[in-house]
Design an enzyme around this catalytic site. Structure first.
Site, short mmCIF file in Angstrom:
data_model
loop_
_atom_site.label_atom_id
_atom_site.label_comp_id
_atom_site.label_asym_id
_atom_site.label_seq_id
_atom_site.Cartn_x
_atom_site.Cartn_y
_atom_site.Cartn_z
N SER A 233 22.49 114.97 -22.11
CA SER A 233 23.85 115.56 -21.92
C SER A 233 24.88 115.30 -22.88
O SER A 233 25.69 116.28 -23.57
CB SER A 233 24.31 115.32 -20.53
OG SER A 233 24.07 114.25 -20.16
N ARG A 318 23.26 100.53 -11.48
CA ARG A 318 23.84 101.36 -10.76
C ARG A 318 22.97 101.71 -9.56
O ARG A 318 23.64 101.92 -8.57
CB ARG A 318 23.87 102.82 -11.83
CG ARG A 318 24.79 102.79 -12.89
CD ARG A 318 24.75 103.75 -13.76
NE ARG A 318 23.47 103.95 -14.35
CZ ARG A 318 22.99 105.04 -15.01
NH1 ARG A 318 23.66 106.11 -15.16
NH2 ARG A 318 21.78 105.31 -15.29
N ASP A 364 19.16 107.23 -10.39
CA ASP A 364 18.75 108.41 -9.48
C ASP A 364 17.91 108.03 -8.47
O ASP A 364 17.52 108.91 -7.27
CB ASP A 364 17.93 109.61 -10.30
CG ASP A 364 18.92 110.22 -11.19
OD1 ASP A 364 20.16 110.08 -10.98
OD2 ASP A 364 18.48 110.39 -12.58
N1 HAX Z 1 6.23 107.75 -13.33
C1 HAX Z 1 5.08 108.35 -14.09
N2 HAX Z 1 5.01 107.83 -15.35
C2 HAX Z 1 6.02 107.38 -16.21
C3 HAX Z 1 7.23 107.22 -15.66
C4 HAX Z 1 7.38 107.31 -14.31
N3 HAX Z 1 8.58 107.27 -13.52
N4 HAX Z 1 8.38 107.15 -16.71
C5 HAX Z 1 7.56 107.00 -17.85
N5 HAX Z 1 6.28 107.46 -17.53
C6 HAX Z 1 5.41 107.72 -18.59
C7 HAX Z 1 5.84 108.89 -19.46
O1 HAX Z 1 5.61 110.06 -19.02
C8 HAX Z 1 5.05 108.73 -20.61
O2 HAX Z 1 3.76 109.08 -20.49
P1 HAX Z 1 2.99 109.91 -21.53
O3 HAX Z 1 2.59 108.81 -22.44
O4 HAX Z 1 1.69 110.51 -20.91
O5 HAX Z 1 3.67 111.11 -21.91
C9 HAX Z 1 4.93 107.12 -20.68
O6 HAX Z 1 4.95 106.77 -19.32
C10 HAX Z 1 5.86 106.41 -21.68
O7 HAX Z 1 7.00 106.92 -21.11
P2 HAX Z 1 8.33 105.87 -21.60
O8 HAX Z 1 8.43 105.68 -23.02
O9 HAX Z 1 8.24 104.80 -20.85
O10 HAX Z 1 9.50 106.75 -21.02
P3 HAX Z 1 10.42 107.97 -21.97
O11 HAX Z 1 11.48 107.24 -22.70
O12 HAX Z 1 9.62 108.65 -22.65
O13 HAX Z 1 11.06 108.73 -20.68
C11 HAX Z 1 12.06 109.02 -18.52
C12 HAX Z 1 12.22 108.17 -19.93
C13 HAX Z 1 13.43 108.61 -17.91
C14 HAX Z 1 11.92 110.61 -18.85
C15 HAX Z 1 10.80 108.73 -17.78
O14 HAX Z 1 10.80 107.41 -17.26
C16 HAX Z 1 10.51 109.51 -16.77
O15 HAX Z 1 10.06 110.61 -16.52
N6 HAX Z 1 11.09 109.08 -15.38
C17 HAX Z 1 11.10 109.91 -14.12
C18 HAX Z 1 12.21 110.80 -14.12
C19 HAX Z 1 13.46 110.21 -14.01
O16 HAX Z 1 13.69 109.56 -13.11
N7 HAX Z 1 14.39 110.43 -14.63
C20 HAX Z 1 15.82 110.11 -14.87
C21 HAX Z 1 16.31 109.12 -15.54
C22 HAX Z 1 17.64 108.50 -15.61
C23 HAX Z 1 18.39 109.96 -16.08
O17 HAX Z 1 18.64 110.23 -17.23
N8 HAX Z 1 19.32 110.29 -15.20
O18 HAX Z 1 20.05 111.25 -15.49
#
Ligand code: HAX
Length: 424
Positions: A233, A318, A364
């Protein structure tokens, strides 16, 4: 002029000189290198932009202008906006002046409601909020001044005006979206003698005899305010703003990104996941039941919402703040108890699963359970609350970027063909 405008007017000319001199002095120094993996992987870890409002440290989380977020928990959100913009917390007079300024600008034009009322009844609350923001673009002071030919060094001034106007209207707009979308009855007007956060809580129309819900909303608005410059964002708002699109266009663009399930929408997904576990196991699940449910979710190819982070490598402070709030005010809530129990189980499962670089909860993971307890049960609405707060970060970044005269964003992309020919 009120305190915030005065403060910025004094601060900005020397700041601009300082930034210019620094950028010139160290112009050729490298701050990052980019690998092919990073180019394909969302530019993670590439240092390629400046953001002075806050920093997210992997090991300690969000720090706003040098102050860890945990130390700001009891502040008014308006104080945080002042801090984000200026680097200092306001004194009592500065805070009062800002609150008065916001109250005076809080009226929302009628045409906004006409547009929102014409939207399909099942529109997502984020689409409604963003439509409301975008339709007010015609009010932009920046646009008017730009059309008259303002000089570049003045860009920050009407941007600040837009920021104050938008911030002032956001609680009323967001609360109006809630009441319209979920058929809660007539809109509740802004009360000028209440602070910005208390107004939001009141305009939502949630019963609050003890004042704890108002406390929660203030805390919510403080905790979500900013998360440095590279998240979807903030980065989107920055990019759109760098084309000199005004605050309405820029913030709306940023919020469209916040509406994604991997970003701000995770709070709605997270509560849904928690409620699903409770439904499946008829109440607060045991640790073993949560463990099984976590594995089932992972094995079906889904992520555990509320866990993991692109930058953080510890429990998000947080999240810890919300947990502490829940322990103090609603220890008997079954939804809160489930959230706390999920925290005991999920990190260990994610470690065993071995994919997520950060197995710990982000902001979250806990916020929704608290809102739910107070009767704000419509979880598609939760990202709207996040948006009202995050607008403070996006707007303060926009003001500072206008002050600094930041260049239009335009990184260079390369094609896969180019990678094959030049890197392989
Ligand atoms: N559950 C399962 N798998 C997860 C995971 C979770 N909570 N978090 C990361 N992974 C997986 C990823 O999907 C990725 O898998 P692939 O290699 O198959 O693509 C792998 O672990 C490596 O990811 P990462 O490097 O640890 O994480 P990223 O930086 O790529 O992504 C995210 C960060 C927040 C998007 C990710 O951890 C996620 O999808 N979390 C769940 C959704 C979430 O809580 N989002 C909110 C984040 C905070 C925010 O921005 N709030 O606004």
């Amino acid at each position: 002029m009120v305190a915030l405008q005065n403060k910025l007017a004094k601060m900005i000319p020397p700041l601009r000189d300082d930034l210019k001199a620094l950028a010139k002095e160290v112009a050729d120094k490298k701050i990052s290198e980019v690998t092919v993996a990073q180019a394909y992987g969302g530019m993670r870890g590439v240092k390629a932009m400046i953001c002075d409002t806050s920093v997210v440290y992997p090991e300690k989380g969000l720090v706003i202008r040098g102050i860890p977020i945990m130390e700001l928990r009891d502040r008014y959100p308006e104080e945080i906006f002042y801090l984000l913009c200026t680097g200092e917390l306001p004194d009592k007079a500065g805070l009062k002046a800002l609150q008065k300024e916001l109250a005076n600008r809080s009226r929302i034009p009628k045409y906004v409601w006409d547009v929102l009322e014409a939207m399909p009844k099942n529109s997502h609350p984020m689409a409604m909020l963003n439509t409301g923001i975008l339709v007010m673009q015609r009010e932009s002071e920046f646009k008017k001044a730009y059309d008259k030919g303002m000089k570049k060094t003045d860009y920050w001034k009407p941007t600040l005006e837009d920021a104050l106007n938008l911030l002032a209207k956001l609680p009323g707009l967001a609360a109006g979206v809630y009441r319209l979308r979920f058929k809660k009855g007539k809109r509740i007007p802004y009360k000028k003698d209440l602070d910005w956060g208390a107004n939001y809580a009141r305009m939502l129309g949630i019963e609050d005899k003890t004042g704890v819900f108002t406390k929660l909303i203030r805390l919510y608005l403080v905790l979500h305010c900013d998360h440095e410059g590279g998240n979807v964002s903030a980065n989107t708002c920055h990019t759109v703003g760098s084309a000199l699109s005004d605050a309405y266009y820029s913030v709306s663009a940023g919020l469209n990104g916040l509406a994604g399930p991997l970003h701000g929408l995770a709070n709605q997904e997270c509560l849904a996941w928690v409620l699903d576990t409770m439904k499946k196991f008829n109440g607060v699940p045991t640790n073993t039941q949560i463990e099984k449910y976590t594995w089932d979710t992972l094995n079906s190819g889904k992520v555990i919402p509320g866990y993991g982070h692109a930058v953080l490598r510890v429990t998000d402070p947080r999240y810890s703040s919300f947990l502490a709030f829940g322990k103090e005010y609603l220890p008997d809530s079954e939804v809160f108890q489930t959230v706390a129990r999920v925290y005991d189980v999920v990190p260990e499962v994610l470690k065993k699963h071995g994919k997520a670089k950060n197995p710990w909860p982000n902001v979250d993971a806990g916020s929704g359970a608290l809102l739910y307890h107070f009767g704000l049960t419509e979880f598609p609405y939760y990202t709207v609350l996040f948006s009202v707060s995050r607008a403070m970060g996006m707007l303060s970044q926009l003001i500072l970027n206008r002050a600094a005269g930041t260049a239009i964003t335009r990184p260079k992309s390369v094609s896969t063909q180019w990678v094959k020919e030049n890197i392989k």
